[in-house]
Design an enzyme around this catalytic site. Sequence first.
Site, short mmCIF file in Angstrom:
data_model
loop_
_atom_site.label_atom_id
_atom_site.label_comp_id
_atom_site.label_asym_id
_atom_site.label_seq_id
_atom_site.Cartn_x
_atom_site.Cartn_y
_atom_site.Cartn_z
N ARG A 1 31.68 -37.05 15.41
CA ARG A 1 32.70 -36.73 14.74
C ARG A 1 33.16 -37.63 13.86
O ARG A 1 33.75 -37.40 12.58
CB ARG A 1 34.17 -36.50 16.08
CG ARG A 1 34.78 -36.34 15.85
CD ARG A 1 36.35 -36.24 16.84
NE ARG A 1 37.74 -35.69 16.48
CZ ARG A 1 38.11 -36.17 15.91
NH1 ARG A 1 38.64 -37.41 15.18
NH2 ARG A 1 39.70 -34.89 15.54
N CYS A 2 32.68 -39.26 13.85
CA CYS A 2 33.72 -40.10 13.02
C CYS A 2 32.68 -39.82 11.73
O CYS A 2 33.03 -40.33 10.84
CB CYS A 2 32.95 -41.61 13.42
SG CYS A 2 33.85 -42.05 14.42
#
Length: 406
Positions: free
Chosen positions: A395-396
């Site tokens: 997600r980062c």
Amino acid sequence: MYPGIHNYSEIGKLNKVLLHRIGKEVEGLVPDNFERLLFDDIPFLEVAQKEHDRFAEVLRENGVEVVYYVEETAKAIADPQVKKAFLNDILDESNLNSQAVREAIFNYLFEMPAEEMVAKIIAGVRKTDIENVASTNLADMISSAYPFYMDPMPNLYFTRDPGACVGNGLNVHHMSTATRRRECLLLQYMLKYNKDFAPEGTQQWYDYNDPASIEGGDVLVLNAETVAIGLSQRTTAIGIEKLAENLLHKSTFKRVLVFDIPKSRAFMHLDTVFTMVDFDKFTIHPEIEGPLQLFEITLGPDGKPRFESVTDQLDRLLARVLNVPAVDLIRCGGDDFMAAQREQWNDGSNTLCIAPATVITYERNYVTNDLLDKKGIKVLTIPSAELSRGRGGPRCMSCPVNRDDL
């Protein structure tokens, strides 16, 4: 090709995503500058690039259009005058100590084609790149042992943080640390001048020049009415208030939920401890299940933001705002305290949902991945021996641009 920014959930079918392929900027990392550049270790570039390429490949295999920071920024600065303004803005944020050095870097970079220039800015400008720069500035002489005129941007492969696509608009964030603020300028120019990325009419909810820090890992779009924001090590209450006011006044969103999470490296952003994986399921780090300050921001009858402390349990609150009977909180590492700590450090909670009940995770977090599988979540794993050294997960490493509505 999916035009425009459209993002009203964390789990709708992902159509388009903005990445940065990890590059030479990580080879500027040495133990002496870890603290300055926010790293704990040095990824092995060749392997990290293979891992990142596999990440992009999994996305494409699942129907996602992948675009990259370097190419999209280069499109934005194709006009020479825009390129000049962009370079001057970058130099303004680069902590340069003398006019002579600034002019030498400007001339060195401006002669490059746009794409090459952007890549070099990200990689950093070393003192050995430019010959015969005469400077009698005392600060230059004091810092003469430092190898860079312009620091690299090794954190940029975490494209979630400089900005966030929310609804039909974009936040361009003010990052909490000086070393990451230049990353947001790339996104600012994409928004202003790259109409493939941000067509006319794209809203801007937060501005690079806003003084209070906010970072994208703390911004989760739960549904078309609700945005969750982490009050974290890197996102401030003032920044949250400014973003909430813009969203509540100018968009369809009706509430902003604020999660006051621990202020530490292991809990850097909300998405390192909490991500959505299905209509009624979340991964969560066990340490934020207990007593946690939650706040809800809505508009009062007078049109002014109203702040309320929330006393509900987290699962009941989420069930209410998502309009589902119940919410299942899936613990990172399960009930094993050691596994929870280990997999939290390697971003076991940092899943990227690319469709309802379909997520991309790091293969190393096998305990959490197995739990997700048993809960009916399709888990697509990617290698992460080197990527994980930067302390961020799938997600980062992604900035969703366009998702299907639920």
